[in-house]
Design a protein around this motif. Structure first.
Motif, PDB file in Angstrom:
ATOM      1  N   VAL A 119       0.890  -1.163   0.000  1.00 22.11           N
ATOM      2  CA  VAL A 119       0.000   0.000   0.000  1.00 22.11           C
ATOM      3  C   VAL A 119       0.926   1.210   0.000  1.00 22.11           C
ATOM      4  O   VAL A 119       1.525   1.534   1.020  1.00 22.11           O
ATOM      5  CB  VAL A 119      -0.913   0.019   1.249  1.00 22.11           C
ATOM      6  CG1 VAL A 119      -1.933   1.145   1.143  1.00 22.11           C
ATOM      7  CG2 VAL A 119      -1.613  -1.313   1.440  1.00 22.11           C
ATOM      8  N   PRO A 120       1.098   1.865  -1.149  1.00 21.05           N
ATOM      9  CA  PRO A 120       2.146   2.887  -1.246  1.00 21.05           C
ATOM     10  C   PRO A 120       1.896   4.154  -0.426  1.00 21.05           C
ATOM     11  O   PRO A 120       2.849   4.825  -0.063  1.00 21.05           O
ATOM     12  CB  PRO A 120       2.222   3.218  -2.734  1.00 21.05           C
ATOM     13  CG  PRO A 120       1.173   2.434  -3.416  1.00 21.05           C
ATOM     14  CD  PRO A 120       0.453   1.577  -2.439  1.00 21.05           C
ATOM     15  N   VAL A 121       0.644   4.470  -0.138  1.00 17.09           N
ATOM     16  CA  VAL A 121       0.384   5.658   0.695  1.00 17.09           C
ATOM     17  C   VAL A 121      -0.693   5.324   1.718  1.00 17.09           C
ATOM     18  O   VAL A 121      -1.823   5.009   1.374  1.00 17.09           O
ATOM     19  CB  VAL A 121      -0.105   6.873  -0.130  1.00 17.09           C
ATOM     20  CG1 VAL A 121      -0.244   8.094   0.784  1.00 17.09           C
ATOM     21  CG2 VAL A 121       0.836   7.176  -1.273  1.00 17.09           C
ATOM     22  N   LEU A 122      -0.287   5.429   2.975  1.00 13.67           N
ATOM     23  CA  LEU A 122      -1.202   5.067   4.048  1.00 13.67           C
ATOM     24  C   LEU A 122      -0.907   5.978   5.216  1.00 13.67           C
ATOM     25  O   LEU A 122       0.248   6.164   5.583  1.00 13.67           O
ATOM     26  CB  LEU A 122      -0.910   3.602   4.427  1.00 13.67           C
ATOM     27  CG  LEU A 122      -1.617   2.993   5.601  1.00 13.67           C
ATOM     28  CD1 LEU A 122      -3.093   2.857   5.292  1.00 13.67           C
ATOM     29  CD2 LEU A 122      -1.034   1.608   5.873  1.00 13.67           C
ATOM     30  N   ARG A 123      -1.938   6.580   5.789  1.00 12.32           N
ATOM     31  CA  ARG A 123      -1.673   7.432   6.927  1.00 12.32           C
ATOM     32  C   ARG A 123      -1.395   6.552   8.147  1.00 12.32           C
ATOM     33  O   ARG A 123      -2.112   5.577   8.373  1.00 12.32           O
ATOM     34  CB  ARG A 123      -2.872   8.323   7.216  1.00 12.32           C
ATOM     35  CG  ARG A 123      -2.516   9.435   8.169  1.00 12.32           C
ATOM     36  CD  ARG A 123      -3.361  10.635   7.945  1.00 12.32           C
ATOM     37  NE  ARG A 123      -4.741  10.306   8.257  1.00 12.32           N
ATOM     38  CZ  ARG A 123      -5.578  11.186   8.787  1.00 12.32           C
ATOM     39  NH1 ARG A 123      -5.165  12.397   9.063  1.00 12.32           N
ATOM     40  NH2 ARG A 123      -6.822  10.844   9.019  1.00 12.32           N
ATOM     41  N   GLY A 124      -0.393   6.884   8.911  1.00 11.38           N
ATOM     42  CA  GLY A 124      -0.106   6.080  10.092  1.00 11.38           C
ATOM     43  C   GLY A 124       1.378   6.090  10.344  1.00 11.38           C
ATOM     44  O   GLY A 124       2.157   6.324   9.430  1.00 11.38           O
ATOM     45  N   ASN A 125       1.784   5.851  11.595  1.00  9.47           N
ATOM     46  CA  ASN A 125       3.220   5.845  11.837  1.00  9.47           C
ATOM     47  C   ASN A 125       3.738   4.418  11.793  1.00  9.47           C
ATOM     48  O   ASN A 125       2.990   3.455  11.975  1.00  9.47           O
ATOM     49  CB  ASN A 125       3.555   6.562  13.150  1.00  9.47           C
ATOM     50  CG  ASN A 125       2.990   5.837  14.342  1.00  9.47           C
ATOM     51  OD1 ASN A 125       3.231   4.645  14.522  1.00  9.47           O
ATOM     52  ND2 ASN A 125       2.219   6.533  15.155  1.00  9.47           N
ATOM     53  N   PRO A 126       5.040   4.269  11.507  1.00 10.70           N
ATOM     54  CA  PRO A 126       5.605   2.925  11.325  1.00 10.70           C
ATOM     55  C   PRO A 126       5.410   2.045  12.557  1.00 10.70           C
ATOM     56  O   PRO A 126       5.152   0.842  12.431  1.00 10.70           O
ATOM     57  CB  PRO A 126       7.094   3.200  11.099  1.00 10.70           C
ATOM     58  CG  PRO A 126       7.174   4.604  10.621  1.00 10.70           C
ATOM     59  CD  PRO A 126       6.023   5.332  11.251  1.00 10.70           C
ATOM     60  N   GLU A 127       5.501   2.659  13.730  1.00 13.86           N
ATOM     61  CA  GLU A 127       5.451   1.859  14.956  1.00 13.86           C
ATOM     62  C   GLU A 127       4.048   1.253  15.152  1.00 13.86           C
ATOM     63  O   GLU A 127       3.889   0.059  15.410  1.00 13.86           O
ATOM     64  CB  GLU A 127       5.854   2.770  16.123  1.00 13.86           C
ATOM     65  CG  GLU A 127       5.998   2.088  17.444  1.00 13.86           C
ATOM     66  CD  GLU A 127       4.807   2.373  18.341  1.00 13.86           C
ATOM     67  OE1 GLU A 127       4.610   1.590  19.269  1.00 13.86           O
ATOM     68  OE2 GLU A 127       4.064   3.348  18.100  1.00 13.86           O
ATOM     69  N   LEU A 128       3.011   2.060  14.963  1.00 14.60           N
ATOM     70  CA  LEU A 128       1.651   1.548  15.116  1.00 14.60           C
ATOM     71  C   LEU A 128       1.334   0.511  14.033  1.00 14.60           C
ATOM     72  O   LEU A 128       0.701  -0.513  14.286  1.00 14.60           O
ATOM     73  CB  LEU A 128       0.626   2.694  15.059  1.00 14.60           C
ATOM     74  CG  LEU A 128      -0.847   2.268  15.165  1.00 14.60           C
ATOM     75  CD1 LEU A 128      -1.136   1.594  16.501  1.00 14.60           C
ATOM     76  CD2 LEU A 128      -1.791   3.455  14.970  1.00 14.60           C
ATOM     77  N   THR A 129       1.822   0.784  12.825  1.00 14.33           N
ATOM     78  CA  THR A 129       1.591  -0.145  11.720  1.00 14.33           C
ATOM     79  C   THR A 129       2.151  -1.527  12.074  1.00 14.33           C
ATOM     80  O   THR A 129       1.490  -2.550  11.878  1.00 14.33           O
ATOM     81  CB  THR A 129       2.262   0.401  10.441  1.00 14.33           C
ATOM     82  OG1 THR A 129       1.847   1.748  10.272  1.00 14.33           O
ATOM     83  CG2 THR A 129       1.857  -0.389   9.231  1.00 14.33           C
ATOM     84  N   ALA A 130       3.330  -1.543  12.641  1.00 14.33           N
ATOM     85  CA  ALA A 130       3.950  -2.815  13.031  1.00 14.33           C
ATOM     86  C   ALA A 130       3.148  -3.485  14.150  1.00 14.33           C
ATOM     87  O   ALA A 130       2.932  -4.700  14.134  1.00 14.33           O
ATOM     88  CB  ALA A 130       5.386  -2.577  13.481  1.00 14.33           C
TER      89      ALA A 130
END
Ligand code: SAH
Length: 464
Positions: A119-130
């Protein structure tokens, strides 16, 4: 808005069967937010990629908004950033794949495949995404997207609030799509539509098999239901039926502000139900106990903690449930004396099983409603007629109480085949007792409503 799904399973073009979209064509769908296209940038034996492209129409998004004249309605991230609109498109375009159905490749639909999702553009920070994807078995690469054309040192220079997300893992296509369907809007955290009453049903259906055990289930549920607390409380209570131990634990690993809010204020229904069953077992003085349809072992854990229960046997038709139960009980790490008290058997309750004879009591906690009604007589024959414990304890939802769950329009669980009113349950219990030589008394569990009765109903059958 773009999402791609790649597999290297061979032949990779079988992905077309699973998604029910032929790789040789471009498929277009008219949706409320715009037009969705499914196409395959690559479709070979070794590697096949399906792309879902949602072309959002800003005109359509704008209509109906109170602040329709502000510039923000024209210049915003909605056409680009993956969000609930992309999730809505996934659901529309890949409906049967989300349900795990495939007419042409049913075995493949049930099989975990090597997948890569981007997903090339997604709002969110890397830490929460993980935190959201890793517990589900994905390797997560979430790279912040830098703001371009902003000179270093300028207050706006640096990273944007968007990430470029790649997930890799071996998963069933249906699971992958359900993870995305729930978690894309959770990350975006700005639902474009007012949360409709059937959102709880959608969340429970898509979250089946993974959400109840997810360490961030409180955050996921709250955000998915657009921070409407009453809906989130209902959803958590319904989810927690399969995993009562984790819902009560504070989500202390979460750095999100929402984790500061109280989780579930009162004792959950699952806990009250478990305690009611334990109390009934004590009342009849049972020492050898069967937990029939033990699921993930919610009751077994409590039985093991109480030495009055000398022999404890959990039975389930699902090997996955039994594995979960073994993990939850930490069977491997128990001292011998403790471990010898517990057995876990795979067996179908609609067939006679000699191993189930000779017990003081059998519990069927939230199990009968998972059987098709025509299969109930077979369960009655094997439990009451063949295993014949002195006592049988049965709990099941009270359908009349469902009106108190705001946002619930169907049954409490997508696998329920029926939910009975108090009258229906009483009639069933009385007829089983008469036919099988038991007496029965019926009780309520949970906070009772004056008009609709308790949320859970429980029958205690005694032989002779
Ligand atoms: N008693 C547990 C689980 C309830 S969910 C609890 O209260 O938490 C229902 C369980 O019944 C599931 O684990 C399911 O696999 C099991 N089940 C359903 N039909 C069954 C059958 N015919 N034989 C054995 N187990 C069955």
């Amino acid at each position: 808005m773009l999402l791609t799904l790649t597999t290297t399973h061979r032949p990779a073009t079988d992905l077309g069967y699973l998604l029910v979209k032929h790789p040789d064509r471009v498929h277009s769908f008219d949706l409320p937010a715009g037009t969705a296209h499914v196409l395959y940038p690559e479709a070979g034996e070794e590697r096949c990629t399906a792309a879902l492209l949602l072309d959002v129409d800003p005109q359509r998004l704008r209509s109906g908004r109170a602040d329709a004249f502000t510039l923000g309605q024209y210049v915003n991230d909605r056409p680009y950033a993956a969000s609930s609109m992309l999730a809505g498109a996934l659901n529309h375009v890949f409906r049967s794949a989300l349900r795990g159905r495939s007419k042409d490749r049913p075995e493949l639909a049930a099989e975990p495949l090597p997948l890569e999702i981007r997903v090339p553009v997604l709002r969110g920070n890397p830490e929460l995404t993980a935190r959201l994807f890793e517990p589900l078995g994905w390797s997560v690469s979430a790279t912040p997207i830098p703001l371009d054309d902003v000179p270093a040192g300028h207050p706006l220079s640096g990273d944007s609030p968007y990430v470029d997300l790649t997930l890799t893992g071996t998963q069933r296509v249906a699971d992958a799509l359900n993870h995305l369907y729930v978690l894309l809007p959770v990350l975006d955290d700005a639902k474009h539509y007012w949360v409709a009453p059937d959102e709880i049903d959608k969340l429970l259906r898509s979250g089946e098999g993974w959400l109840s055990a997810h360490p961030e289930k409180v955050l996921i549920t709250r955000r998915y239901l657009a921070h409407r607390k009453s809906l989130a409380t209902t959803a958590l209570e319904l989810l927690d039926r399969s995993d009562p131990d984790t819902v009560d634990a504070p989500a202390d690993t979460s750095a999100d502000e929402e984790a500061e809010l109280p989780v579930v204020r009162k004792r959950s229904l699952a806990e009250q139900r478990r305690d009611a069953v334990l109390a009934a077992l004590h009342e009849v003085g049972a020492a050898k106990v069967l937990d029939l349809g033990c699921g993930g072992g919610a009751l077994l854990t409590a039985l093991l903690a109480d030495r009055r229960f000398r022999e404890i046997t959990g039975v389930d038709v699902s090997s996955r449930a039994l594995e979960m139960a073994a993990r939850r009980l930490r069977l491997e790490r128990l001292p011998d004396r403790q471990r010898e008290r517990v057995k876990l058997w795979q067996s179908a309750l609609t067939y006679r099983d000699d191993r189930l004879r000779g017990y003081d009591a059998a519990v069927l906690m939230e199990v009968i409603e998972h059987l098709d009604p025509p299969r109930l007589p077979a369960l009655e024959a094997s439990v009451f007629g063949h295993a014949k414990p002195d006592v049988v304890i049965v709990t099941t939802p009270n359908a009349e109480y469902n009106v108190h769950y705001e946002g619930l329009s169907g049954m409490r669980h997508s696998d329920h085949r029926f939910e009975w009113t108090r009258r229906e349950f009483a009639r069933w219990a009385a007829s089983v007792a008469t036919a099988r030589g038991y007496t029965v008394d019926i009780r309520g569990v949970g906070d009772e409503s004056a008009t609709d009765g308790p949320p859970t109903q429980m029958a205690v059958f005694r032989r002779g």
